[in-house]
Write a protein that holds these residues in place. Sequence first.
Motif, PDB file in Angstrom:
ATOM      1  N   GLU A  59       0.836  -1.204   0.000  1.00  0.00           N
ATOM      2  CA  GLU A  59       0.000   0.000   0.000  1.00  0.00           C
ATOM      3  C   GLU A  59       0.872   1.256   0.000  1.00  0.00           C
ATOM      4  O   GLU A  59       1.852   1.334   0.733  1.00  0.00           O
ATOM      5  N   ALA A  61       2.164   4.741   1.096  1.00  0.00           N
ATOM      6  CA  ALA A  61       2.073   5.362   2.413  1.00  0.00           C
ATOM      7  C   ALA A  61       3.146   6.423   2.556  1.00  0.00           C
ATOM      8  O   ALA A  61       4.071   6.507   1.748  1.00  0.00           O
ATOM      9  N   SER A  83      -1.736   6.064   5.217  1.00  0.00           N
ATOM     10  CA  SER A  83      -1.938   5.542   3.874  1.00  0.00           C
ATOM     11  C   SER A  83      -2.114   6.694   2.882  1.00  0.00           C
ATOM     12  O   SER A  83      -2.697   7.724   3.212  1.00  0.00           O
ATOM     13  N   THR A  85      -3.488   5.814  -0.118  1.00  0.00           N
ATOM     14  CA  THR A  85      -4.428   5.198  -1.063  1.00  0.00           C
ATOM     15  C   THR A  85      -5.537   6.165  -1.445  1.00  0.00           C
ATOM     16  O   THR A  85      -5.847   6.326  -2.630  1.00  0.00           O
TER      17      THR A  85
END
Length: 130
Positions: A59, A61, A83, A85
Amino acid sequence: MESFSSTTAAQVQIINAGGMVLADSQGAPAVEKLTFDDIQRARKGELGHWQGNLPDTGEPAMSVAYPLKSGDQVVGAVCFITSLTVIHEVVRNVYKGTSSAGSGIGLSICDEIAKKSCRFRQDLKHHQNK
């Protein structure tokens, strides 16, 4: 740590001068000394930061590590990890919005990006002043 974890989605770690995690807002166990560059910089009294992909999940980050001092002596660090995302999704939407619906939509989405990316900094400053 509980009060901080209820006000932000960021993971917060308190790290001692030796690089070991003393507390983690997500309860991650400390198993070995942390040697990440951002934490090393904070342990030297500097602001450290990192952006990349989390090794466990891939992910995207970012983290910011800040020195913890007692007087002039650095006694550890606090590290905030969040994060990216959602921000990446917003950027993709900006691209789609500007290419298909014109710059007006793109500008409003850019405003949303600014709000989301500044939240992490506001959380850091808020808890720095406590």
